[in-house]
Design a protein around this motif. Structure first.
Motif, PDB file in Angstrom:
ATOM      1  N   ALA A   1      -2.716  -2.553   4.137  1.00 57.00           N
ATOM      2  CA  ALA A   1      -3.185  -1.170   4.036  1.00 57.00           C
ATOM      3  C   ALA A   1      -2.099  -0.262   3.473  1.00 57.00           C
ATOM      4  CB  ALA A   1      -3.638  -0.676   5.407  1.00 57.00           C
ATOM      5  N   VAL A   2      -0.885  -0.387   4.005  1.00 53.46           N
ATOM      6  CA  VAL A   2       0.189   0.498   3.561  1.00 53.46           C
ATOM      7  C   VAL A   2       0.546   0.216   2.100  1.00 53.46           C
ATOM      8  CG1 VAL A   2       2.608   1.149   3.897  1.00 53.46           C
ATOM      9  CG2 VAL A   2       1.104   0.835   5.875  1.00 53.46           C
ATOM     10  N   ALA A   3       0.650  -1.078   1.756  1.00 56.62           N
ATOM     11  CA  ALA A   3       1.003  -1.436   0.383  1.00 56.62           C
ATOM     12  C   ALA A   3       0.001  -0.833  -0.595  1.00 56.62           C
ATOM     13  CB  ALA A   3       1.058  -2.956   0.240  1.00 56.62           C
ATOM     14  N   ASN A   4      -1.260  -0.926  -0.250  1.00 54.64           N
ATOM     15  CA  ASN A   4      -2.292  -0.408  -1.160  1.00 54.64           C
ATOM     16  C   ASN A   4      -2.304   1.114  -1.239  1.00 54.64           C
ATOM     17  OD1 ASN A   4      -3.687  -2.633  -2.450  1.00 54.64           O
ATOM     18  ND2 ASN A   4      -4.116  -3.274  -0.347  1.00 54.64           N
ATOM     19  N   HIS A   5      -1.843   1.773  -0.180  1.00 51.36           N
ATOM     20  CA  HIS A   5      -1.711   3.230  -0.254  1.00 51.36           C
ATOM     21  C   HIS A   5      -0.567   3.615  -1.206  1.00 51.36           C
ATOM     22  CE1 HIS A   5      -4.780   4.510   2.374  1.00 51.36           C
ATOM     23  NE2 HIS A   5      -4.236   4.122   3.512  1.00 51.36           N
ATOM     24  N   LEU A   6       0.499   2.808  -1.198  1.00 52.36           N
ATOM     25  CA  LEU A   6       1.679   3.175  -1.983  1.00 52.36           C
ATOM     26  C   LEU A   6       1.479   2.878  -3.468  1.00 52.36           C
ATOM     27  CD1 LEU A   6       4.586   2.011   0.383  1.00 52.36           C
ATOM     28  CD2 LEU A   6       3.623   4.310   0.101  1.00 52.36           C
ATOM     29  N   ALA A   7       0.773   1.804  -3.758  1.00 52.24           N
ATOM     30  CA  ALA A   7       0.595   1.433  -5.173  1.00 52.24           C
ATOM     31  C   ALA A   7      -0.499   0.394  -5.279  1.00 52.24           C
ATOM     32  CB  ALA A   7       1.900   0.876  -5.750  1.00 52.24           C
ATOM     33  N   ARG A   8      -0.822   0.059  -6.519  1.00 56.04           N
ATOM     34  CA  ARG A   8      -1.757  -1.041  -6.731  1.00 56.04           C
ATOM     35  C   ARG A   8      -0.957  -2.322  -6.519  1.00 56.04           C
ATOM     36  NH1 ARG A   8      -6.649  -0.957  -9.132  1.00 56.04           N
ATOM     37  NH2 ARG A   8      -6.330   1.191  -9.725  1.00 56.04           N
ATOM     38  N   ALA A   9      -1.129  -2.928  -5.370  1.00 55.70           N
ATOM     39  CA  ALA A   9      -0.266  -4.050  -5.014  1.00 55.70           C
ATOM     40  C   ALA A   9      -0.943  -5.378  -5.306  1.00 55.70           C
ATOM     41  CB  ALA A   9       0.088  -3.974  -3.522  1.00 55.70           C
ATOM     42  N   GLN A  10      -0.102  -6.350  -5.689  1.00 57.26           N
ATOM     43  CA  GLN A  10      -0.596  -7.702  -5.929  1.00 57.26           C
ATOM     44  C   GLN A  10      -0.278  -8.563  -4.721  1.00 57.26           C
ATOM     45  OE1 GLN A  10       1.399  -8.724  -9.638  1.00 57.26           O
ATOM     46  NE2 GLN A  10      -0.578  -9.555 -10.304  1.00 57.26           N
ATOM     47  N   ALA A  11      -1.281  -9.282  -4.245  1.00 54.36           N
ATOM     48  CA  ALA A  11      -1.050 -10.136  -3.085  1.00 54.36           C
ATOM     49  C   ALA A  11      -0.553 -11.488  -3.532  1.00 54.36           C
ATOM     50  CB  ALA A  11      -2.344 -10.277  -2.289  1.00 54.36           C
ATOM     51  N   ARG A  12       0.519 -11.973  -2.904  1.00 52.65           N
ATOM     52  CA  ARG A  12       1.021 -13.328  -3.205  1.00 52.65           C
ATOM     53  C   ARG A  12       1.019 -14.130  -1.905  1.00 52.65           C
ATOM     54  NH1 ARG A  12       5.471 -11.909  -7.163  1.00 52.65           N
ATOM     55  NH2 ARG A  12       4.221 -11.154  -8.905  1.00 52.65           N
ATOM     56  N   ASN A  13       0.691 -15.400  -2.030  1.00 53.84           N
ATOM     57  CA  ASN A  13       0.687 -16.260  -0.852  1.00 53.84           C
ATOM     58  C   ASN A  13       2.098 -16.540  -0.354  1.00 53.84           C
ATOM     59  OD1 ASN A  13      -2.051 -16.444  -0.663  1.00 53.84           O
ATOM     60  ND2 ASN A  13      -2.144 -18.161  -2.129  1.00 53.84           N
ATOM     61  N   VAL A  14       2.204 -16.800   0.912  1.00 58.77           N
ATOM     62  CA  VAL A  14       3.486 -17.159   1.498  1.00 58.77           C
ATOM     63  C   VAL A  14       3.407 -18.614   1.905  1.00 58.77           C
ATOM     64  CG1 VAL A  14       5.046 -16.762   3.442  1.00 58.77           C
ATOM     65  CG2 VAL A  14       3.908 -14.829   2.320  1.00 58.77           C
TER      66      VAL A  14
END
Lengths: 224, 657
Positions: free
Chosen positions: B16-29
């Protein structure tokens, strides 16, 4: 000495107490005659209040309950007095016996002792919803005994200072212009003077047996 | 561009926070499916334009356990656990998470921690920091201060990083150590000694320093209900009819427990014939709007009105928080900061079909600053809606109910008290006082949006004049019986825990769930058990009963009212199991002052935690002092194990031995 006896007796009569000659004669030898009179008078009052008045007070028609005091057919009568009595029992009839037992047990567990930690209770939903009145307000029902040993119940119609569960058994009261309804005294601040005092042994026994008596009384209803 | 590593407490917050700050790309861990690294660029005030990796942990990463030679139950005397060495290590299934942090920290310039802003979050923050600093000691470590996941708020938190609060983390560390040592020592002690007495052979009889006082409250009430003795009381009732209105007057004495006394008084009333009005008062009155919402209050209201137990309410509230609909649901604060823009929060609710018009009305003219309570945890505002969501979009009915409650509560806070007019008439009759009370609600105000409060007009009272006399139409002497209090309900239990310092607002629900799970208590819907008592007798209840004092002398049985109809409320009541009763009675018999069933020891510990947070006590002092206190109780319990055994045998008849 006779004069001294007189002075003491007259002081006590201002408190509406008239000791028997026998009590006076056992009291007088125990004092030092060089003590100032007011102090002696106070001592006499103090000692007298600690006695059992059936042993220590003179019996006259006006200072005792009339023989017909218990007559339940009489709706209302007046006792002029002044009339000295002692308290033999006191009950809080504004609270259930069981709630009083619970309070005594809480005190036994130390929950009400000052300086010790208390488990804080919160009113239950039921209590909140019902707006329960603060307990411990009485009124009280007292059993009063006069100098001839006659016992009559009294009800505290309006709160009287000094009357309550904390009072000592054997406390002396002076009654004036009291209404007696169906053989029960209706007590008001205006007609009762609390002199205080205590009968040590009787008080102790009363206090020790209080919880048991309350329990027994609470359970009377169960069998009905 | 430098690299900034951000770490949140749970994956949903990171996302949620990442998406508020910017268009974030999700990467697997590697090695964990539910944790993702969100990668984006962001221009921080403190660090400038940066590459950001926003990841998360899943709660605590490390755990504490005794050194291996103490881990077997037969390896040592449980008393040794008070001083046995404790090993702090990464939990087995969190190793991949720790590895991810290490990898990401290596090339980073700063570590920006986004754990929840409470004690537990602070402690998790230090765990993350320690892992990261070991691979990269030059990291600039900061934490974000936020209390909801609303966009502007999150951006503001990103702009103003603060430092980790070591003191709060230390308080948690102290609590963890004490819970581990005490829990293990007493659990082993009582299980080894008592297990053979209860029928389930391998059952662990677990101990927790919060669980036991919680259980203690349930058992105490159970005995009050069980031992209760009903008693008869008598009372007088006066009814008079005027202007075709029947007015019931209540006896000022309520009721008395002496039939003779009431009979005599009754006769004197009848003999007096005439009643005289001694006072007639009409005055404006109001019902105050509620205080801003705290966690404890949310939990209580949840069991009362939302048909959910405290643990469930918290879970749902947390989901709503994570999704950005409401503010952080763990808070003790019941006052809104004066600078907070409440109007704009109200504005967002205008679109709702149900309460939208009410919100619009607030914005147009009726907005009032909320009342302020006396609590402020300095970390979070009261629970409030941060964004509007159409209820159909929420996941389930429970989410809808909690969201609706939070919104309605908030709008009520921003509204005006309900106004009314109360009338009190007092008459004297045969020397006794009788009273009638009337209420006319004039403006409902906040009540219109807050159906959880009830305040309703009574009948209109006729006019009486002081000095007026009348012959009452009806005077009666009646009787009634006292009724036992009910078993403890969840809202009552939460209030008791709160008043006695057991657990924090954040953990109370867990302790309650624990004693259920351990089968120390059972719950059932309230109103299932006992008959309702005397239904005829009704006494006045003050319209503000809820705000009256809380003295111990208030005994339910005394009031004589029928129990409020609670059968359909969905409130659960708690009844201890035989094992629960036996344990509490056993510990009480060992010694009241320090009985593990009483809240004293735990409350003291809770206060010391606060002292650590305030900087007035150190972690090691607190741990040491508490261990000494409990060690004494432990020795006494071990010596007097027979007392506990006796209690178990008393309540669990099939007990062996």
């Amino acid at each position: 000495m006779a004069n001294l006896a007189q002075e003491i007796a007259s002081y006590l009569s201002t408190k509406s107490l008239s000791p028997t000659p026998a009590w006076l004669s056992t009291f007088l030898p125990t004092i030092r005659t060089n003590t100032p009179l007011p102090a002696l008078q106070k001592t006499a009052l103090f000692r007298l209040l600690a006695t059992d008045i059936t042993q220590s007070l003179a019996r006259s028609p006006t200072s005792c309950f009339p023989a017909t005091v218990h007559d339940a057919t009489v709706r209302e009568r007046n006792l002029t007095g002044p009339l000295a009595v002692q308290v033999l029992d006191v009950e809080d009839i504004g609270r259930s016996c069981w709630s009083q037992v619970e309070a005594i047990e809480a005190a036994e567990r130390g929950e009400t002792t000052k300086g010790r930690e208390i488990i804080r209770s919160v009113p239950s939903e039921q209590e909140t919803a019902e707006g329960v009145q603060a307990a411990g307000a009485g009124p009280h029902k007292v059993l009063l005994q006069d100098a001839q040993g006659v016992c009559v119940y009294g009800i505290e119609m309006h709160a009287i200072e000094g009357v309550g569960m904390g009072m000592s058994i054997g406390s002396k009261l002076v009654l004036r212009d009291v209404v007696v309804a169906r053989g029960v005294l209706l007590l008001n601040p205006g007609c009762v003077t609390v002199l205080g005092g205590k009968i040590e042994g009787v008080h102790k026994a009363w206090k020790e047996g209080l919880k048991e008596r309350l329990l027994a009384k609470a359970r009377i209803g169960e069998e009905e | 561009m430098g690299k900034i590593l951000c770490v949140a407490e749970k994956p949903s917050i990171a996302k949620a926070v990442a998406n508020h700050l910017a268009r974030a790309q999700a990467r697997n861990v590697n090695g964990v499916t539910y944790v993702k690294n969100y990668v984006f660029d962001y221009n921080f005030t403190r660090w400038g334009a940066s590459n950001v990796v926003f990841t998360s942990v899943v709660g605590h990463i490390k755990h504490q356990e005794f050194a291996p030679r103490y881990s077997s139950w037969n390896s040592c005397d449980p008393l040794d656990l008070f001083d046995a060495p404790i090993i702090n290590s990464v939990v087995e299934d969190k190793k991949a998470i720790a590895r991810n942090i290490e990898e990401q920290a290596r090339g980073a310039q700063a570590l920006f921690i986004w754990t929840d802003c409470d004690r537990e979050g602070e402690h998790i923050g230090t765990e993350i920091r320690d892992i990261a600093l070991r691979v990269n000691p030059r990291l600039d470590v900061k934490r974000a201060r936020f209390s909801n996941i609303e966009r502007a708020h999150v951006i503001n938190a990103a702009t103003n990083p603060i430092s980790l609060d070591e003191k709060q983390a230390n308080a948690v560390a102290a609590r963890i150590e004490l819970d581990l040592r005490l829990g293990a020592a007493f659990t082993r002690l009582q299980t080894l000694a008592l297990q053979s007495l209860i029928s389930q052979e391998n059952k662990v009889i677990s101990y927790g320093s919060c669980q036991f006082p919680t259980l203690g409250f349930v058992v105490e009430r159970y005995f009050r209900v069980k031992n209760f003795v009903p008693e008869t009381f008598w009372l007088l009732k006066l009814m008079h009819e005027k202007d075709d209105i029947k007015v019931n007057f209540n006896w000022r004495r309520g009721h008395l427990f002496d039939r003779m006394a009431v009979t005599i008084i009754f006769e004197r009333c009848l003999a007096a014939k005439m009643a005289r009005v001694t006072s007639m008062q009409t005055k404006p009155t109001s019902k105050w709007k509620p205080l801003p919402l705290t966690t404890v209050e949310l939990q209580k209201m949840g069991s009362r009105f939302l048909r959910m137990d405290s643990q469930r309410v918290m879970k749902v509230a947390e989901d709503l928080y994570t999704k950005g609909w409401i503010s952080y649901p763990r808070t003790e604060t019941d006052q809104f900061d004066k600078g907070m823009d409440l109007r704009s929060l109200v504005e967002k609710q205008q679109q709702d079909a149900d309460w939208g018009p009410f919100a619009r009305n607030l914005i147009n003219s009726q907005f009032r600053q909320p009342r302020s309570g006396r609590h402020n945890d300095q970390a979070h505002p009261p629970i409030h809606p941060v964004n509007f969501v159409v209820r159909d979009q929420l996941q389930n009915d429970e989410e809808r109910r909690v969201y609706e409650f939070v919104v309605r509560r908030f709008l009520a806070c921003c509204s005006e008290d309900a106004l009314g007019e109360s009338t009190n008439i007092e008459v004297e009759y045969g020397g006794e006082a009788f009273r009638a009370h009337g209420l006319i609600v004039i403006q409902r105000n906040y009540l219109d949006v807050y159906p959880y409060d009830k305040w309703e007009s009574s009948q209109q009272l006729p006019r009486f004049d002081v000095g007026e006399t009348f012959v009452p139409k009806e005077v009666q002497m009646t009787d009634g019986k006292t009724t036992a209090p009910g078993y403890l309900t969840e809202p009552e239990l939460i209030s008791l825990m709160d008043a006695n310092g057991i657990g924090t607002d954040a953990t109370m629900a867990e302790h309650i769930a624990k004693i259920k799970e351990r089968a120390y208590v059972m719950t059932r819907p309230k109103g299932g058990g006992r008959a309702g008592g005397n239904g005829e007798v009704r006494l006045t209840t003050g319209s503000r009963g809820g705000r009256s004092g809380t003295g111990r002398g208030r005994v339910a049985g005394d009031s004589g009212n029928a129990a409020p109809a609670a059968g359909n409320s969905g409130i659960q009541e708690f009844i201890p199991t035989t094992l629960g009763v036996a344990l509490i009675e056993g510990y009480d018999n060992v010694g009241f002052d320090t009985s593990l069933s009483k809240p004293f020891l735990r409350k003291e510990m809770e206060l010391q935690m606060r002292a650590i947070c305030a900087g007035t006590a150190t972690r090691s002092d607190v741990v040491h002092q508490n261990l000494e206190l409990y060690r004494a109780v432990f020795m006494r319990t071990a010596q007097q194990m027979n007392v506990l055994k006796t209690a178990i045998r008393k309540y669990i008849p099939q007990a062996n031995g």
